[in-house]
Design a protein around this motif. Structure first.
Motif, PDB file in Angstrom:
ATOM      1  N   LEU A 120       0.836  -1.199   0.000  1.00  0.00           N
ATOM      2  CA  LEU A 120       0.000   0.000   0.000  1.00  0.00           C
ATOM      3  C   LEU A 120       0.876   1.257   0.000  1.00  0.00           C
ATOM      4  O   LEU A 120       0.612   2.205  -0.745  1.00  0.00           O
ATOM      5  N   VAL A 121       1.928   1.246   0.812  1.00  0.00           N
ATOM      6  CA  VAL A 121       2.854   2.389   0.845  1.00  0.00           C
ATOM      7  C   VAL A 121       3.482   2.572  -0.539  1.00  0.00           C
ATOM      8  O   VAL A 121       3.558   3.696  -1.054  1.00  0.00           O
ATOM      9  N   SER A 122       3.882   1.465  -1.175  1.00  0.00           N
ATOM     10  CA  SER A 122       4.455   1.539  -2.531  1.00  0.00           C
ATOM     11  C   SER A 122       3.434   2.114  -3.512  1.00  0.00           C
ATOM     12  O   SER A 122       3.774   2.922  -4.382  1.00  0.00           O
ATOM     13  N   ARG A 123       2.170   1.701  -3.364  1.00  0.00           N
ATOM     14  CA  ARG A 123       1.101   2.203  -4.241  1.00  0.00           C
ATOM     15  C   ARG A 123       0.961   3.719  -4.097  1.00  0.00           C
ATOM     16  O   ARG A 123       0.835   4.445  -5.077  1.00  0.00           O
ATOM     17  N   ILE A 124       0.997   4.203  -2.856  1.00  0.00           N
ATOM     18  CA  ILE A 124       0.845   5.636  -2.606  1.00  0.00           C
ATOM     19  C   ILE A 124       2.065   6.405  -3.127  1.00  0.00           C
ATOM     20  O   ILE A 124       1.926   7.483  -3.711  1.00  0.00           O
ATOM     21  N   GLU A 125       3.258   5.842  -2.928  1.00  0.00           N
ATOM     22  CA  GLU A 125       4.469   6.491  -3.452  1.00  0.00           C
ATOM     23  C   GLU A 125       4.394   6.604  -4.978  1.00  0.00           C
ATOM     24  O   GLU A 125       4.742   7.634  -5.551  1.00  0.00           O
ATOM     25  N   LYS A 126       3.911   5.548  -5.620  1.00  0.00           N
ATOM     26  CA  LYS A 126       3.774   5.550  -7.086  1.00  0.00           C
ATOM     27  C   LYS A 126       2.758   6.613  -7.517  1.00  0.00           C
ATOM     28  O   LYS A 126       2.982   7.368  -8.464  1.00  0.00           O
ATOM     29  N   ALA A 128       1.916   9.317  -5.926  1.00  0.00           N
ATOM     30  CA  ALA A 128       2.497  10.648  -5.707  1.00  0.00           C
ATOM     31  C   ALA A 128       3.482  10.981  -6.827  1.00  0.00           C
ATOM     32  O   ALA A 128       3.486  12.100  -7.357  1.00  0.00           O
ATOM     33  N   ARG A 129       4.304   9.996  -7.213  1.00  0.00           N
ATOM     34  CA  ARG A 129       5.292  10.194  -8.277  1.00  0.00           C
ATOM     35  C   ARG A 129       4.606  10.506  -9.618  1.00  0.00           C
ATOM     36  O   ARG A 129       4.969  11.438 -10.323  1.00  0.00           O
ATOM     37  N   GLU A 130       3.567   9.723  -9.943  1.00  0.00           N
ATOM     38  CA  GLU A 130       2.845   9.930 -11.211  1.00  0.00           C
ATOM     39  C   GLU A 130       2.138  11.282 -11.228  1.00  0.00           C
ATOM     40  O   GLU A 130       2.096  11.957 -12.255  1.00  0.00           O
ATOM     41  N   THR A 131       1.587  11.686 -10.081  1.00  0.00           N
ATOM     42  CA  THR A 131       0.914  12.986  -9.974  1.00  0.00           C
ATOM     43  C   THR A 131       1.915  14.107 -10.213  1.00  0.00           C
ATOM     44  O   THR A 131       1.650  15.055 -10.959  1.00  0.00           O
ATOM     45  N   GLU A 132       3.084  13.971  -9.579  1.00  0.00           N
ATOM     46  CA  GLU A 132       4.144  14.976  -9.715  1.00  0.00           C
ATOM     47  C   GLU A 132       4.631  15.056 -11.172  1.00  0.00           C
ATOM     48  O   GLU A 132       4.799  16.143 -11.733  1.00  0.00           O
ATOM     49  N   GLU A 133       4.834  13.874 -11.783  1.00  0.00           N
ATOM     50  CA  GLU A 133       5.305  13.825 -13.176  1.00  0.00           C
ATOM     51  C   GLU A 133       4.291  14.448 -14.133  1.00  0.00           C
ATOM     52  O   GLU A 133       4.655  14.982 -15.175  1.00  0.00           O
ATOM     53  N   ALA A 134       3.011  14.365 -13.775  1.00  0.00           N
ATOM     54  CA  ALA A 134       1.957  14.947 -14.609  1.00  0.00           C
ATOM     55  C   ALA A 134       1.848  16.457 -14.388  1.00  0.00           C
ATOM     56  O   ALA A 134       1.006  17.123 -15.002  1.00  0.00           O
ATOM     57  N   GLY A 135       2.690  16.993 -13.473  1.00  0.00           N
ATOM     58  CA  GLY A 135       2.679  18.426 -13.213  1.00  0.00           C
ATOM     59  C   GLY A 135       1.551  18.875 -12.303  1.00  0.00           C
ATOM     60  O   GLY A 135       1.223  20.060 -12.232  1.00  0.00           O
ATOM     61  N   LEU A 136       0.954  17.923 -11.586  1.00  0.00           N
ATOM     62  CA  LEU A 136      -0.163  18.239 -10.683  1.00  0.00           C
ATOM     63  C   LEU A 136       0.339  18.280  -9.245  1.00  0.00           C
ATOM     64  O   LEU A 136       1.351  17.649  -8.916  1.00  0.00           O
ATOM     65  N   PRO A 137      -0.369  19.006  -8.380  1.00  0.00           N
ATOM     66  CA  PRO A 137       0.065  19.041  -6.980  1.00  0.00           C
ATOM     67  C   PRO A 137      -0.197  17.693  -6.297  1.00  0.00           C
ATOM     68  O   PRO A 137      -1.234  17.067  -6.502  1.00  0.00           O
ATOM     69  N   VAL A 138       0.763  17.244  -5.517  1.00  0.00           N
ATOM     70  CA  VAL A 138       0.631  15.989  -4.774  1.00  0.00           C
ATOM     71  C   VAL A 138      -0.122  16.270  -3.479  1.00  0.00           C
ATOM     72  O   VAL A 138       0.163  17.238  -2.776  1.00  0.00           O
ATOM     73  N   ARG A 139      -1.108  15.408  -3.185  1.00  0.00           N
ATOM     74  CA  ARG A 139      -1.856  15.548  -1.934  1.00  0.00           C
ATOM     75  C   ARG A 139      -0.896  15.460  -0.757  1.00  0.00           C
ATOM     76  O   ARG A 139       0.007  14.639  -0.740  1.00  0.00           O
ATOM     77  N   LYS A 140      -1.107  16.336   0.240  1.00  0.00           N
ATOM     78  CA  LYS A 140      -0.228  16.352   1.420  1.00  0.00           C
ATOM     79  C   LYS A 140      -0.168  14.991   2.103  1.00  0.00           C
ATOM     80  O   LYS A 140       0.861  14.586   2.609  1.00  0.00           O
ATOM     81  N   ASP A 141      -1.324  14.289   2.103  1.00  0.00           N
ATOM     82  CA  ASP A 141      -1.346  13.002   2.798  1.00  0.00           C
ATOM     83  C   ASP A 141      -0.831  11.854   1.931  1.00  0.00           C
ATOM     84  O   ASP A 141      -0.880  10.703   2.325  1.00  0.00           O
ATOM     85  N   ASP A 142      -0.310  12.172   0.736  1.00  0.00           N
ATOM     86  CA  ASP A 142       0.290  11.143  -0.121  1.00  0.00           C
ATOM     87  C   ASP A 142       1.815  11.094  -0.009  1.00  0.00           C
ATOM     88  O   ASP A 142       2.457  10.327  -0.713  1.00  0.00           O
ATOM     89  N   THR A 143       2.403  11.905   0.865  1.00  0.00           N
ATOM     90  CA  THR A 143       3.845  11.793   1.065  1.00  0.00           C
ATOM     91  C   THR A 143       4.085  10.583   1.978  1.00  0.00           C
ATOM     92  O   THR A 143       3.282  10.318   2.883  1.00  0.00           O
ATOM     93  N   PRO A 144       5.160   9.812   1.744  1.00  0.00           N
ATOM     94  CA  PRO A 144       5.362   8.571   2.502  1.00  0.00           C
ATOM     95  C   PRO A 144       5.314   8.742   4.021  1.00  0.00           C
ATOM     96  O   PRO A 144       4.686   7.935   4.710  1.00  0.00           O
ATOM     97  N   ASP A 145       5.936   9.797   4.557  1.00  0.00           N
ATOM     98  CA  ASP A 145       5.953   9.975   6.019  1.00  0.00           C
ATOM     99  C   ASP A 145       4.553  10.230   6.566  1.00  0.00           C
ATOM    100  O   ASP A 145       4.147   9.636   7.563  1.00  0.00           O
ATOM    101  N   VAL A 146       3.830  11.134   5.899  1.00  0.00           N
ATOM    102  CA  VAL A 146       2.468  11.445   6.352  1.00  0.00           C
ATOM    103  C   VAL A 146       1.582  10.212   6.210  1.00  0.00           C
ATOM    104  O   VAL A 146       0.790   9.885   7.103  1.00  0.00           O
ATOM    105  N   PHE A 147       1.746   9.503   5.096  1.00  0.00           N
ATOM    106  CA  PHE A 147       0.920   8.318   4.859  1.00  0.00           C
ATOM    107  C   PHE A 147       1.171   7.253   5.926  1.00  0.00           C
ATOM    108  O   PHE A 147       0.237   6.650   6.448  1.00  0.00           O
ATOM    109  N   ARG A 148       2.446   7.054   6.285  1.00  0.00           N
ATOM    110  CA  ARG A 148       2.761   6.062   7.331  1.00  0.00           C
ATOM    111  C   ARG A 148       2.149   6.478   8.677  1.00  0.00           C
ATOM    112  O   ARG A 148       1.673   5.628   9.431  1.00  0.00           O
TER     113      ARG A 148
END
Length: 197
Positions: A120-126, A128-148
């Motif tokens: 699940l953590v890997s899914r969220i990291e992916k 976040a990465r895809e969102t960032e690559e698409a030039g969109l803002p990453v949800r605050k709760d999608d960062t690995p530390d916050v998600f954990r």
């Protein structure tokens, strides 16, 4: 159809809730949205919630249950509803049961999303990465530390809710790691068996 989607953050509850509301025409009830709406509409319970929040305190279970009770009285929820992210604690689950019983209502099913937390953590990291690559803002709760941290909170507070509903015989486990369409199919099968929709 009165349904709870139960599982850790990132398990896919929001995605499945959207599919359910489109298919069955019942509202998704999010306590955060309901709280903001009650405050904006200055309902009695909304005013109480506002006072608590203005004082910098957490809204009590009593107020949250009051907001849910107020919301299920609205016309669009009479045919049913999907609760996502609530109840978050055993006390909220017990209070929800009492509130529904007072209205001669009951839950039809609790869909319990079971997941592998590391995957699940890997899914969220992916995501976040895809969102960032698409030039969109990453949800605050999608960062690995916050998600954990959110996963830890789920384990501490919400993990007891599953056994409560399992003991009542209405919790049904599904594989939250399966492809989205597979999960939808599993939920549909449970609803066909449990609910007359």
């Amino acid at each position: 159809m009165r349904l709870i989607l139960l599982g850790p953050p990132g398990a896919g509850k929001g995605t499945q809730a959207q599919r359910l509301i489109q298919k069955y025409g019942v509202p998704q009830l999010s306590t955060g949205d309901m709280l903001r709406e009650a405050v904006a509409n200055q309902t009695e319970i909304g005013k109480r919630a506002q006072q608590v929040m203005d004082a910098g305190q957490l809204v009590s279970d009593e107020i949250v249950i009051g907001i849910v009770a107020e919301r299920i009285e609205q016309a669009d929820a009479r045919r049913g509803f999907v609760l996502d992210g609530f109840p978050r604690t055993l006390a909220q689950a017990e209070a929800l049961d009492r509130m529904l019983a007072e209205r001669d209502l009951s839950l039809d099913a609790v869909i319990e999303f079971q997941v592998d937390e590391e995957k699940l953590v890997s899914r969220i990291e992916k995501r976040a990465r895809e969102t960032e690559e698409a030039g969109l803002p990453v949800r605050k709760d999608d960062t690995p530390d916050v998600f954990r941290r959110r996963l830890d909170e789920f384990r501490q507070l919400t993990a007891a809710v599953g056994p409560f509903y399992r003991k009542k015989g209405i919790a049904r486990p599904i594989d939250g790691m399966a492809p989205i369409d597979t999960v939808t199919g599993e939920i549909d099968a449970i609803l066909r068996e449990k609910v007359s929709v």
